[in-house]
Scaffold this motif. Structure first.
Motif, PDB file in Angstrom:
ATOM      1  N   PHE A  41       0.842  -1.186   0.000  1.00  0.00           N
ATOM      2  CA  PHE A  41       0.000   0.000   0.000  1.00  0.00           C
ATOM      3  C   PHE A  41       0.882   1.242   0.000  1.00  0.00           C
ATOM      4  O   PHE A  41       1.626   1.478   0.959  1.00  0.00           O
ATOM      5  N   PRO A  42       0.840   2.046  -1.067  1.00  0.00           N
ATOM      6  CA  PRO A  42       1.731   3.211  -1.148  1.00  0.00           C
ATOM      7  C   PRO A  42       1.406   4.265  -0.099  1.00  0.00           C
ATOM      8  O   PRO A  42       0.280   4.339   0.403  1.00  0.00           O
ATOM      9  N   TYR A  43       2.394   5.060   0.237  1.00  0.00           N
ATOM     10  CA  TYR A  43       2.284   6.134   1.226  1.00  0.00           C
ATOM     11  C   TYR A  43       1.954   5.600   2.619  1.00  0.00           C
ATOM     12  O   TYR A  43       1.489   6.343   3.478  1.00  0.00           O
ATOM     13  N   SER A  44       2.197   4.303   2.850  1.00  0.00           N
ATOM     14  CA  SER A  44       1.842   3.734   4.153  1.00  0.00           C
ATOM     15  C   SER A  44       2.711   4.276   5.287  1.00  0.00           C
ATOM     16  O   SER A  44       2.298   4.254   6.449  1.00  0.00           O
ATOM     17  N   LYS A  45       3.905   4.750   4.971  1.00  0.00           N
ATOM     18  CA  LYS A  45       4.752   5.329   6.028  1.00  0.00           C
ATOM     19  C   LYS A  45       4.237   6.696   6.481  1.00  0.00           C
ATOM     20  O   LYS A  45       4.588   7.153   7.564  1.00  0.00           O
ATOM     21  N   GLN A  46       3.426   7.334   5.650  1.00  0.00           N
ATOM     22  CA  GLN A  46       2.874   8.638   6.020  1.00  0.00           C
ATOM     23  C   GLN A  46       1.486   8.436   6.632  1.00  0.00           C
ATOM     24  O   GLN A  46       0.482   8.927   6.129  1.00  0.00           O
ATOM     25  N   CYS A  47       1.471   7.702   7.738  1.00  0.00           N
ATOM     26  CA  CYS A  47       0.205   7.394   8.405  1.00  0.00           C
ATOM     27  C   CYS A  47       0.081   8.099   9.743  1.00  0.00           C
ATOM     28  O   CYS A  47      -0.840   7.805  10.515  1.00  0.00           O
ATOM     29  N   LYS A  48       1.007   9.019  10.032  1.00  0.00           N
ATOM     30  CA  LYS A  48       0.959   9.788  11.269  1.00  0.00           C
ATOM     31  C   LYS A  48       1.212  11.257  10.954  1.00  0.00           C
ATOM     32  O   LYS A  48       1.872  11.586   9.968  1.00  0.00           O
ATOM     33  N   MET A  49       0.690  12.126  11.817  1.00  0.00           N
ATOM     34  CA  MET A  49       0.889  13.556  11.617  1.00  0.00           C
ATOM     35  C   MET A  49       2.314  13.942  11.957  1.00  0.00           C
ATOM     36  O   MET A  49       2.830  13.577  13.010  1.00  0.00           O
ATOM     37  N   ARG A  50       2.967  14.666  11.062  1.00  0.00           N
ATOM     38  CA  ARG A  50       4.314  15.150  11.274  1.00  0.00           C
ATOM     39  C   ARG A  50       4.318  16.668  11.212  1.00  0.00           C
ATOM     40  O   ARG A  50       4.146  17.251  10.142  1.00  0.00           O
ATOM     41  N   LYS A  51       4.476  17.300  12.348  1.00  0.00           N
ATOM     42  CA  LYS A  51       4.493  18.758  12.411  1.00  0.00           C
ATOM     43  C   LYS A  51       3.301  19.313  11.650  1.00  0.00           C
ATOM     44  O   LYS A  51       2.160  19.053  11.966  1.00  0.00           O
ATOM     45  N   ARG A  52       3.572  20.093  10.580  1.00  0.00           N
ATOM     46  CA  ARG A  52       2.483  20.694   9.795  1.00  0.00           C
ATOM     47  C   ARG A  52       2.246  19.928   8.499  1.00  0.00           C
ATOM     48  O   ARG A  52       1.816  20.491   7.499  1.00  0.00           O
ATOM     49  N   GLY A  53       2.533  18.635   8.527  1.00  0.00           N
ATOM     50  CA  GLY A  53       2.311  17.802   7.353  1.00  0.00           C
ATOM     51  C   GLY A  53       0.879  17.308   7.295  1.00  0.00           C
ATOM     52  O   GLY A  53      -0.061  17.999   7.700  1.00  0.00           O
ATOM     53  N   SER A  54       0.696  16.098   6.804  1.00  0.00           N
ATOM     54  CA  SER A  54      -0.649  15.531   6.677  1.00  0.00           C
ATOM     55  C   SER A  54      -0.543  14.015   6.714  1.00  0.00           C
ATOM     56  O   SER A  54       0.527  13.442   6.521  1.00  0.00           O
ATOM     57  N   ILE A  55      -1.670  13.369   6.966  1.00  0.00           N
ATOM     58  CA  ILE A  55      -1.734  11.903   6.989  1.00  0.00           C
ATOM     59  C   ILE A  55      -2.123  11.458   5.582  1.00  0.00           C
ATOM     60  O   ILE A  55      -3.303  11.299   5.254  1.00  0.00           O
ATOM     61  N   VAL A  56      -1.125  11.247   4.741  1.00  0.00           N
ATOM     62  CA  VAL A  56      -1.374  11.010   3.319  1.00  0.00           C
ATOM     63  C   VAL A  56      -2.060   9.670   3.084  1.00  0.00           C
ATOM     64  O   VAL A  56      -2.870   9.536   2.167  1.00  0.00           O
ATOM     65  N   SER A  57      -1.737   8.661   3.896  1.00  0.00           N
ATOM     66  CA  SER A  57      -2.384   7.360   3.691  1.00  0.00           C
ATOM     67  C   SER A  57      -3.888   7.445   3.924  1.00  0.00           C
ATOM     68  O   SER A  57      -4.663   6.713   3.288  1.00  0.00           O
ATOM     69  N   LYS A  58      -4.334   8.331   4.804  1.00  0.00           N
ATOM     70  CA  LYS A  58      -5.768   8.553   4.992  1.00  0.00           C
ATOM     71  C   LYS A  58      -6.376   9.185   3.744  1.00  0.00           C
ATOM     72  O   LYS A  58      -7.466   8.801   3.306  1.00  0.00           O
ATOM     73  N   LEU A  59      -5.679  10.148   3.150  1.00  0.00           N
ATOM     74  CA  LEU A  59      -6.141  10.771   1.909  1.00  0.00           C
ATOM     75  C   LEU A  59      -6.265   9.734   0.805  1.00  0.00           C
ATOM     76  O   LEU A  59      -7.278   9.694   0.085  1.00  0.00           O
ATOM     77  N   LEU A  60      -5.254   8.868   0.676  1.00  0.00           N
ATOM     78  CA  LEU A  60      -5.279   7.862  -0.380  1.00  0.00           C
ATOM     79  C   LEU A  60      -6.417   6.869  -0.164  1.00  0.00           C
ATOM     80  O   LEU A  60      -7.089   6.455  -1.114  1.00  0.00           O
ATOM     81  N   ALA A  61      -6.654   6.491   1.088  1.00  0.00           N
ATOM     82  CA  ALA A  61      -7.760   5.583   1.380  1.00  0.00           C
ATOM     83  C   ALA A  61      -9.099   6.206   0.997  1.00  0.00           C
ATOM     84  O   ALA A  61      -9.965   5.540   0.412  1.00  0.00           O
ATOM     85  N   SER A  62      -9.259   7.487   1.296  1.00  0.00           N
ATOM     86  CA  SER A  62     -10.505   8.177   0.937  1.00  0.00           C
ATOM     87  C   SER A  62     -10.685   8.247  -0.572  1.00  0.00           C
ATOM     88  O   SER A  62     -11.807   8.077  -1.091  1.00  0.00           O
ATOM     89  N   MET A  63      -9.601   8.473  -1.308  1.00  0.00           N
ATOM     90  CA  MET A  63      -9.681   8.544  -2.767  1.00  0.00           C
ATOM     91  C   MET A  63     -10.086   7.199  -3.363  1.00  0.00           C
ATOM     92  O   MET A  63     -10.896   7.136  -4.301  1.00  0.00           O
ATOM     93  N   MET A  64      -9.531   6.109  -2.820  1.00  0.00           N
ATOM     94  CA  MET A  64      -9.877   4.787  -3.338  1.00  0.00           C
ATOM     95  C   MET A  64     -11.346   4.463  -3.098  1.00  0.00           C
ATOM     96  O   MET A  64     -12.032   3.937  -3.983  1.00  0.00           O
ATOM     97  N   CYS A  65     -11.817   4.787  -1.907  1.00  0.00           N
ATOM     98  CA  CYS A  65     -13.228   4.523  -1.602  1.00  0.00           C
ATOM     99  C   CYS A  65     -14.141   5.388  -2.458  1.00  0.00           C
ATOM    100  O   CYS A  65     -15.177   4.922  -2.953  1.00  0.00           O
ATOM    101  N   LYS A  66     -13.759   6.639  -2.652  1.00  0.00           N
ATOM    102  CA  LYS A  66     -14.567   7.549  -3.465  1.00  0.00           C
ATOM    103  C   LYS A  66     -14.609   7.108  -4.923  1.00  0.00           C
ATOM    104  O   LYS A  66     -15.638   7.249  -5.601  1.00  0.00           O
ATOM    105  N   ALA A  67     -13.502   6.544  -5.417  1.00  0.00           N
ATOM    106  CA  ALA A  67     -13.461   6.100  -6.815  1.00  0.00           C
ATOM    107  C   ALA A  67     -14.386   4.916  -7.057  1.00  0.00           C
ATOM    108  O   ALA A  67     -14.831   4.702  -8.187  1.00  0.00           O
TER     109      ALA A  67
END
Length: 349
Positions: A99-125
């Protein structure tokens, strides 16, 4: 020729040759043919998908492994899922070993939880089910509002150790950092082997230091604090001391003045456990940037390990990682979806 069996259709994308190879093997095992689909890129790098057979009312499996161009891989998958959805497929199941972007599954400073975004995109598609393997964190399953099957590669890796390493009874399972200790413990318990943990290495990308949550805040030179900034603590009453304790948790009380605490620092690299004269097997879920693995191998070699294996489910091996491994103290790398090279073995392909 029909590519279906009982309402089942299997499609593969084109971003990675391993997708087609995996799809071919799955179709061969099931006794079906791969579905007909065109996936290509326009001159401006836009991805275009054309389903060339009816999927109405059928269960569609889309197999996609991650290539070096991870963003193209994701777009191919999303467009294929959406194309099947608009073609009235009954169920759309994504088979994504890594699963891509799986390492970005936690908030880092002012970053974002990218794996959550990707999961939402897959479900929406239009994805209705996901089959993956060894997610970087189990909590990623909670990012989806569809069923997720998180398969395990450990049975294959354990079988490889028992069958392909003749003197594995003289081995020790190694965690290259305390964060990997739980996985190493699981392997060690199943194989009835000892465990070793490398402690004191440089902070990795998943540490609290990167997250900005130091406790106490970083102070490089405590002697640089001006005397006028010190908080006098003479004649403090118990009530005032308690109030000061709750208001200033980073303050250390002494008999004469209050001094700012020095932040915690990792000690020099040490190995907790005996690896001398033994085989060291480093286990992890992903091997991509290999610097930490190379450092761990050098440390184990210095401590007397005579052979070093690295086992990881997902062999991303970005950039010049294969060359660095060839020139290192690592004897063999075992895992899933490797581009086969010298001293690298794929046990799941």
């Amino acid at each position: 020729m029909s590519a279906t069996k009982g309402g089942l259709v299997i499609f593969t994308a084109n971003s990675n040759p391993s997708s087609r190879e995996l799809g071919r093997r799955i179709a061969e095992r099931l006794g079906v043919e791969l579905g007909k689909v065109q996936v290509y890129q326009e001159a401006n790098r836009e991805t275009r998908v054309q389903i060339e057979e009816s999927v109405r009312g059928k269960d569609v499996f889309i197999i996609q492994t991650v290539s070096k161009d991870v963003n193209t891989t994701i777009m191919e998958l999303l467009i294929m899922v959406y194309a099947c959805r608009t073609s009235c497929a009954r169920n759309i199941i994504g088979v994504i070993p890594y699963f891509p972007y799986s390492k970005q599954c936690k908030m880092r400073k002012r970053g974002s939880i990218v794996s959550k975004l990707l999961a939402s995109m897959m479900c929406k598609a239009g994805l209705t089910h996901l089959i993956t393997m060894d997610l970087h964190q189990k909590e990623i399953q909670g990012f989806f509002n569809i069923p997720v099957d998180n398969l395990r590669a450990s049975p294959f890796l354990l079988q490889y150790i028992q069958e392909e390493i003749p003197d594995y009874r003289n081995a020790v399972i190694v965690a290259k950092s305390p964060a990997s200790a739980k996985r190493a413990q699981s392997f060690a318990e199943r194989l009835r082997l000892g465990i070793a943990v490398i402690h004191g290495e440089a902070q990795d990308a998943e540490s609290d230091l990167v997250d900005g949550r130091h406790s106490p805040p970083t102070v490089k030179n405590i002697g640089a604090i001006h005397p006028s900034l010190e908080i006098p603590c003479k004649n403090l009453t118990p009530e005032n001391s308690l109030r000061l304790f709750y208001c200033l948790p980073i303050i250390f009380f002494s008999s004469s003045s209050c001094t700012v605490l020095i932040p915690k620092e990792k000690p020099p690299i040490t190995v907790v456990g005996d690896v001398g004269g033994r085989i060291a097997i480093i286990v992890d879920d992903i091997i991509d940037d290999v610097d930490s693995f190379l450092a761990a191998a050098e440390t184990l070699k210095e401590r007397g390990a005579y052979k070093i294996f690295v086992m990881a489910t997902h062999g991303i091996l970005s950039s010049d990682a294969p060359q660095l491994i060839e020139e290192s103290a690592i004897d063999e790398v075992i895992g899933h979806h490797f581009n086969l090279r010298f001293r690298m073995t794929s046990v799941l392909s």
